[in-house]
Design a protein around this motif. Structure first.
Motif, PDB file in Angstrom:
ATOM      1  N   ILE A  71       0.851  -1.187   0.000  1.00  0.00           N
ATOM      2  CA  ILE A  71       0.000   0.000   0.000  1.00  0.00           C
ATOM      3  C   ILE A  71       0.888   1.239   0.000  1.00  0.00           C
ATOM      4  O   ILE A  71       2.014   1.189   0.535  1.00  0.00           O
ATOM      5  CB  ILE A  71      -0.934  -0.017   1.226  1.00  0.00           C
ATOM      6  N   PRO A  72       0.475   2.356  -0.577  1.00  0.00           N
ATOM      7  CA  PRO A  72       1.311   3.559  -0.544  1.00  0.00           C
ATOM      8  C   PRO A  72       1.445   4.101   0.885  1.00  0.00           C
ATOM      9  O   PRO A  72       0.590   3.864   1.738  1.00  0.00           O
ATOM     10  CB  PRO A  72       0.563   4.552  -1.439  1.00  0.00           C
ATOM     11  N   PRO A  73       2.537   4.816   1.160  1.00  0.00           N
ATOM     12  CA  PRO A  73       2.787   5.340   2.508  1.00  0.00           C
ATOM     13  C   PRO A  73       1.883   6.514   2.828  1.00  0.00           C
ATOM     14  O   PRO A  73       2.145   7.654   2.445  1.00  0.00           O
ATOM     15  CB  PRO A  73       4.263   5.756   2.446  1.00  0.00           C
ATOM     16  N   GLY A  74       0.796   6.253   3.557  1.00  0.00           N
ATOM     17  CA  GLY A  74      -0.223   7.263   3.780  1.00  0.00           C
ATOM     18  C   GLY A  74       0.084   8.294   4.842  1.00  0.00           C
ATOM     19  O   GLY A  74      -0.526   9.365   4.855  1.00  0.00           O
ATOM     20  N   TYR A  75       1.012   8.003   5.752  1.00  0.00           N
ATOM     21  CA  TYR A  75       1.254   8.942   6.855  1.00  0.00           C
ATOM     22  C   TYR A  75       1.653  10.314   6.331  1.00  0.00           C
ATOM     23  O   TYR A  75       1.203  11.343   6.841  1.00  0.00           O
ATOM     24  CB  TYR A  75       2.343   8.397   7.787  1.00  0.00           C
ATOM     25  N   PHE A  76       2.500  10.338   5.304  1.00  0.00           N
ATOM     26  CA  PHE A  76       2.958  11.611   4.756  1.00  0.00           C
ATOM     27  C   PHE A  76       2.171  12.010   3.504  1.00  0.00           C
ATOM     28  O   PHE A  76       2.705  12.683   2.617  1.00  0.00           O
ATOM     29  CB  PHE A  76       4.456  11.556   4.450  1.00  0.00           C
ATOM     30  N   ALA A  77       0.894  11.632   3.481  1.00  0.00           N
ATOM     31  CA  ALA A  77       0.070  12.004   2.331  1.00  0.00           C
ATOM     32  C   ALA A  77      -0.011  13.513   2.166  1.00  0.00           C
ATOM     33  O   ALA A  77      -0.130  14.020   1.044  1.00  0.00           O
ATOM     34  CB  ALA A  77      -1.337  11.423   2.478  1.00  0.00           C
ATOM     35  N   PHE A  78       0.067  14.254   3.271  1.00  0.00           N
ATOM     36  CA  PHE A  78       0.015  15.717   3.175  1.00  0.00           C
ATOM     37  C   PHE A  78       1.218  16.258   2.414  1.00  0.00           C
ATOM     38  O   PHE A  78       1.158  17.360   1.856  1.00  0.00           O
ATOM     39  CB  PHE A  78      -0.041  16.337   4.578  1.00  0.00           C
ATOM     40  N   ALA A  79       2.306  15.469   2.366  1.00  0.00           N
ATOM     41  CA  ALA A  79       3.520  15.922   1.683  1.00  0.00           C
ATOM     42  C   ALA A  79       3.674  15.317   0.294  1.00  0.00           C
ATOM     43  O   ALA A  79       4.171  15.981  -0.623  1.00  0.00           O
ATOM     44  CB  ALA A  79       4.753  15.583   2.512  1.00  0.00           C
ATOM     45  N   VAL A  80       3.244  14.051   0.122  1.00  0.00           N
ATOM     46  CA  VAL A  80       3.481  13.364  -1.155  1.00  0.00           C
ATOM     47  C   VAL A  80       2.203  12.866  -1.825  1.00  0.00           C
ATOM     48  O   VAL A  80       2.265  12.251  -2.888  1.00  0.00           O
ATOM     49  CB  VAL A  80       4.454  12.176  -0.971  1.00  0.00           C
ATOM     50  N   ARG A  82      -0.066  14.089  -3.610  1.00  0.00           N
ATOM     51  CA  ARG A  82      -0.279  14.476  -5.007  1.00  0.00           C
ATOM     52  C   ARG A  82       1.033  14.588  -5.769  1.00  0.00           C
ATOM     53  O   ARG A  82       1.064  15.096  -6.889  1.00  0.00           O
ATOM     54  CB  ARG A  82      -1.034  15.811  -5.055  1.00  0.00           C
ATOM     55  N   ASP A  83       2.082  14.117  -5.152  1.00  0.00           N
ATOM     56  CA  ASP A  83       3.405  14.147  -5.782  1.00  0.00           C
ATOM     57  C   ASP A  83       3.617  12.817  -6.503  1.00  0.00           C
ATOM     58  O   ASP A  83       4.179  11.865  -5.956  1.00  0.00           O
ATOM     59  CB  ASP A  83       4.477  14.371  -4.724  1.00  0.00           C
ATOM     60  N   THR A  84       3.162  12.763  -7.736  1.00  0.00           N
ATOM     61  CA  THR A  84       3.223  11.513  -8.491  1.00  0.00           C
ATOM     62  C   THR A  84       4.650  11.003  -8.621  1.00  0.00           C
ATOM     63  O   THR A  84       4.902   9.798  -8.525  1.00  0.00           O
ATOM     64  CB  THR A  84       2.609  11.712  -9.892  1.00  0.00           C
ATOM     65  N   ALA A  85       5.591  11.913  -8.820  1.00  0.00           N
ATOM     66  CA  ALA A  85       6.985  11.500  -8.989  1.00  0.00           C
ATOM     67  C   ALA A  85       7.516  10.830  -7.720  1.00  0.00           C
ATOM     68  O   ALA A  85       8.225   9.818  -7.783  1.00  0.00           O
ATOM     69  CB  ALA A  85       7.845  12.706  -9.355  1.00  0.00           C
ATOM     70  N   ALA A  86       7.181  11.390  -6.544  1.00  0.00           N
ATOM     71  CA  ALA A  86       7.651  10.814  -5.286  1.00  0.00           C
ATOM     72  C   ALA A  86       7.044   9.434  -5.048  1.00  0.00           C
ATOM     73  O   ALA A  86       7.729   8.499  -4.608  1.00  0.00           O
ATOM     74  CB  ALA A  86       7.326  11.754  -4.135  1.00  0.00           C
ATOM     75  N   LEU A  87       5.753   9.301  -5.326  1.00  0.00           N
ATOM     76  CA  LEU A  87       5.090   8.018  -5.128  1.00  0.00           C
ATOM     77  C   LEU A  87       5.604   6.981  -6.127  1.00  0.00           C
ATOM     78  O   LEU A  87       5.778   5.805  -5.786  1.00  0.00           O
ATOM     79  CB  LEU A  87       3.579   8.186  -5.266  1.00  0.00           C
ATOM     80  N   LYS A  88       5.850   7.417  -7.338  1.00  0.00           N
ATOM     81  CA  LYS A  88       6.393   6.500  -8.340  1.00  0.00           C
ATOM     82  C   LYS A  88       7.784   6.031  -7.917  1.00  0.00           C
ATOM     83  O   LYS A  88       8.117   4.844  -8.051  1.00  0.00           O
ATOM     84  CB  LYS A  88       6.460   7.203  -9.698  1.00  0.00           C
ATOM     85  N   LYS A  89       8.591   6.954  -7.390  1.00  0.00           N
ATOM     86  CA  LYS A  89       9.926   6.587  -6.933  1.00  0.00           C
ATOM     87  C   LYS A  89       9.852   5.567  -5.815  1.00  0.00           C
ATOM     88  O   LYS A  89      10.631   4.596  -5.779  1.00  0.00           O
ATOM     89  CB  LYS A  89      10.681   7.830  -6.462  1.00  0.00           C
ATOM     90  N   PHE A  90       8.899   5.755  -4.872  1.00  0.00           N
ATOM     91  CA  PHE A  90       8.714   4.798  -3.778  1.00  0.00           C
ATOM     92  C   PHE A  90       8.471   3.402  -4.331  1.00  0.00           C
ATOM     93  O   PHE A  90       9.131   2.424  -3.943  1.00  0.00           O
ATOM     94  CB  PHE A  90       7.551   5.240  -2.894  1.00  0.00           C
TER      95      PHE A  90
END
Length: 285
Positions: A71-80, A82-90
């Motif tokens: 699952i994507p890292p939801g804790y820092f959703a306020f930071a990432v 909508r940051d597609t590049a950061a989530l893709k990198k994860f």
């Protein structure tokens, strides 16, 4: 058919690393001891960072898992969020380093609203270590676009392993199968597993043969499952575990860990009504 461990109903976020491994190991030993050596295990390893997710994926393999779901890292959703590049990198970091094939787990409700679109999922599907997506976002259209891409002849020439698109609800199993989905991963399967398998088998047969009577039978089964699935969704995790204890086997569900509450009386009453038809059908199989 396989076993999914350490997901939402499995309260993975409430478990220690030692407990996570113990759950996988116990499940593998139980399956093997009862002659189900061919049944695969998929374990949840998603957590707050790529580094820890990768470590948990290695530990899952050592404990006996065959696949992982992240699952994507939801804790820092306020930071990432909508940051597609950061989530893709994860996810690319996890896909590159995981010793087991990875299924993407798109569940906005459990990831602080992070919700991947089909473009994002299609791009990740091209990674050789990505073998599927669980879509607990109830989007048939998103799943259809992803399924169409990953079931194409061109995709299959690039990827020898099948790609699985799995809605996270059984109340949309039939329409999802029409839209090329592979099946579903559903908490309701803990309570009425044989009924959901019957729905899946009937629907696949109807879609394969074009038999109108089988399609109607699948629709009627979907009516039954949709009502039961909605009752379970409304009941939440505490209600799901209560239903497992009452309608499947005492002691099978148990009580959630704090802060998740056990099922209150109102939820218990709602489940008695909402699951009545489905449990009766399940017990007839």
């Amino acid at each position: 058919m396989g076993i999914v461990l350490l997901g939402t109903n499995g309260e993975a976020s409430h478990l220690s690393d030692t407990e996570r491994s113990a759950v996988i190991r116990a499940a593998r030993q139980a399956l093997d001891a009862n002659g189900f050596t061919q049944i695969p295990i998929m374990a949840g390893t998603g957590t707050g960072s790529a580094k820890e997710t990768i470590r948990l994926s290695h530990e899952a393999r050592e404990a006996g898992a065959d696949y992982v779901i992240v699952i994507p890292p939801g804790y820092f959703a306020f930071a990432v969020g909508r940051d597609t590049a950061a989530l893709k990198k994860f996810f690319l970091q996890v896909l590159d380093a995981s010793p087991l094939p990875v299924m993407i787990y798109n569940f906005p409700g459990a990831a602080s609203g992070i919700d991947f679109d089909s473009d994002f999922l299609v791009e990740l599907s091209e990674h050789q270590n990505c073998f599927g997506a669980k879509l607990t976002c109830a989007s048939i259209g998103k799943g259809h676009r992803l399924s169409a891409h990953t079931s194409s002849a061109a995709y299959k020439t690039r990827h020898p392993r099948p790609f699985f698109v799995m809605p996270g609800f059984s109340d949309i199993l039939l329409p999802a199968l029409v839209s090329r989905a592979s099946g579903c991963i559903t908490g309701t399967g803990n309570i009425i597993p044989k009924t959901i398998v019957k729905l899946y088998d009937t629907a696949v047969s109807a879609l394969t043969t074009g038999n109108a009577e089988q399609l109607e039978a699948a629709r009627e089964l979907q009516d039954l499952v949709a009502d039961a699935d909605w009752a379970v969704v409304k009941a939440g995790i505490g209600g799901t575990k209560y239903a497992m204890d009452v309608y499947v086997q005492q002691g099978l569900g148990g009580i959630p860990r704090s802060p998740l509450p056990p099922a209150p009386t109102a939820i218990q009453t709602m489940l008695a009504s909402g699951l009545k038809r489905a449990v009766a059908y399940e017990n007839s199989l």
